[in-house]
Design a protein around this motif. Structure first.
Motif, PDB file in Angstrom:
ATOM      1  N   ASP A  70       0.858  -1.188   0.000  1.00  0.00           N
ATOM      2  CA  ASP A  70       0.000   0.000   0.000  1.00  0.00           C
ATOM      3  C   ASP A  70       0.893   1.235   0.000  1.00  0.00           C
ATOM      4  O   ASP A  70       1.331   1.685   1.066  1.00  0.00           O
ATOM      5  CB  ASP A  70      -0.903  -0.004   1.241  1.00  0.00           C
ATOM      6  CG  ASP A  70      -1.879  -1.179   1.255  1.00  0.00           C
ATOM      7  OD1 ASP A  70      -2.189  -1.702   0.171  1.00  0.00           O
ATOM      8  OD2 ASP A  70      -2.331  -1.552   2.350  1.00  0.00           O
ATOM      9  N   ASN A  71       1.159   1.779  -1.169  1.00  0.00           N
ATOM     10  CA  ASN A  71       2.112   2.883  -1.265  1.00  0.00           C
ATOM     11  C   ASN A  71       1.481   4.174  -1.783  1.00  0.00           C
ATOM     12  O   ASN A  71       0.802   4.863  -1.051  1.00  0.00           O
ATOM     13  CB  ASN A  71       3.328   2.472  -2.102  1.00  0.00           C
ATOM     14  CG  ASN A  71       4.239   1.493  -1.378  1.00  0.00           C
ATOM     15  OD1 ASN A  71       4.415   1.592  -0.162  1.00  0.00           O
ATOM     16  ND2 ASN A  71       4.812   0.540  -2.087  1.00  0.00           N
ATOM     17  N   PHE A  74      -4.056   3.559  -2.937  1.00  0.00           N
ATOM     18  CA  PHE A  74      -4.694   2.275  -2.636  1.00  0.00           C
ATOM     19  C   PHE A  74      -6.028   2.509  -1.949  1.00  0.00           C
ATOM     20  O   PHE A  74      -6.289   3.603  -1.426  1.00  0.00           O
ATOM     21  CB  PHE A  74      -3.794   1.402  -1.743  1.00  0.00           C
ATOM     22  CG  PHE A  74      -3.416   2.000  -0.414  1.00  0.00           C
ATOM     23  CD1 PHE A  74      -4.120   1.686   0.739  1.00  0.00           C
ATOM     24  CD2 PHE A  74      -2.351   2.891  -0.306  1.00  0.00           C
ATOM     25  CE1 PHE A  74      -3.781   2.226   1.970  1.00  0.00           C
ATOM     26  CE2 PHE A  74      -1.999   3.444   0.919  1.00  0.00           C
ATOM     27  CZ  PHE A  74      -2.708   3.113   2.054  1.00  0.00           C
ATOM     28  N   MET A 196       2.329   1.363  -5.638  1.00  0.00           N
ATOM     29  CA  MET A 196       1.589   0.317  -4.937  1.00  0.00           C
ATOM     30  C   MET A 196       1.663  -0.973  -5.732  1.00  0.00           C
ATOM     31  O   MET A 196       1.932  -0.968  -6.937  1.00  0.00           O
ATOM     32  CB  MET A 196       0.130   0.730  -4.728  1.00  0.00           C
ATOM     33  CG  MET A 196      -0.683   0.865  -6.014  1.00  0.00           C
ATOM     34  SD  MET A 196      -1.481  -0.631  -6.584  1.00  0.00           S
ATOM     35  CE  MET A 196      -2.826  -0.733  -5.426  1.00  0.00           C
TER      36      MET A 196
END
Length: 295
Positions: A70-71, A74, A196
């Protein structure tokens, strides 16, 4: 009419997934079908007895699925509403099952086996209508009512807020969009430029309910006029869908309220057989022969 239609995620272990959502959370397994974009992949739907829009959580079953990251953008959390006077029941049920639960006021916070954050929120409304209640060991007056919330994490919240305002006339106030009395979206800014990556427990998309085909066509025309990133408009058999990427990169779906899950199997036996919508029915033998092997 609910604001949410369904939410769709990825999981690796189908047996663990089915057990958690049906045996522990008491949802009905309403559809055992395939991912229509990749018919080798199973697609499971859970919901109330009829699988009514606003009650449904779905999972694509992906063998050998890796960790999610989760970058930069998201979707996160499945928020679910539970009826009045059911919070303590759910706290005890989850705790007795060995789930780590945090209770805060009228909410319970815990994770599913894929580390998906789930929030149960007790509302003031009463239980599900009797015709929507599932016959299992969760008392009818305690059963999950339906979807309550999810979160969008984006690098530029202002751009995403502008999308919701211009396209849907939804106002973001203090990072929140109130869709109805008991349904909302939350908007958060991400703090990394790292990309992500989908993996176990990743949310593929969240779907919002649209009255009918005409209303969906209006949304499609408006998206074209406003130059939003349209992925496709397509019939899924059980509903018709429009997919759009909001400016932050998250996939949103707009799905019609009908015809529903009984187009290919009776209400009484939903989810009990491998179902294919009519336009895939002729390919059943080929599809069944080529499904990804699963545990």
């Amino acid at each position: 009419m609910p604001a949410f239609h369904h939410i769709s995620l990825l999981t690796k272990n189908r047996q663990q997934n089915v057990a958690f959502y049906t045996q522990l959370l008491g949802m009905r397994f309403v559809k055992n079908t395939v991912n229509q974009e990749n018919t080798r992949m199973l697609h499971y739907y859970y919901g109330d007895y009829t699988g009514s829009p606003g009650s449904v959580v779905t999972f694509f079953i992906v063998p050998h699925l890796g960790q999610r990251y989760d970058n930069d953008h998201f979707l996160a959390t499945i928020g679910l509403n539970i009826p009045a006077n059911s919070l303590n029941y759910w706290y005890e049920r989850l705790t007795n099952a060995g789930v780590t639960v945090t209770k805060q006021e009228n909410q319970l916070f815990f994770n599913d086996p894929d580390e998906v954050a789930i929030i149960l929120t007790e509302v003031t409304e009463g239980p599900l209508k009797s015709e929507l209640q599932v016959q299992n060991d969760v008392p009818g007056d305690k059963q999950i009512l339906g979807l309550a919330s999810t979160q969008l994490h984006v690098s530029d919240p202002e751009a995403t807020a502008d999308f919701f305002k211009r396209y849907l006339d939804w106002d973001v106030i203090d990072g929140k969009i109130n869709l109805s009395q008991n349904e909302h979206l939350e908007l958060y800014q991400t703090q990394t430029i790292e990309k992500m990556r989908m993996g176990r427990g990743a949310i593929d998309h969240v779907a919002f309910a649209v009255k009918d085909d005409a209303a969906l066509e209006d949304l499609y025309q408006k998206a074209q006029a406003q130059n939003w990133q349209i992925e496709e408009i397509i019939s899924r058999g059980y509903f018709k869908s429009l997919y759009i990427r909001e400016p932050g990169g998250n996939r949103l779906e707009f799905a019609t309220m009908s015809p529903g899950f009984t187009i290919d199997e009776p209400l009484e036996t939903l989810g009990e057989s491998f179902a294919l919508p009519p336009f895939l029915a002729a390919k059943r033998a080929e599809i069944e022969a080529n499904l990804y092997p699963v545990d």
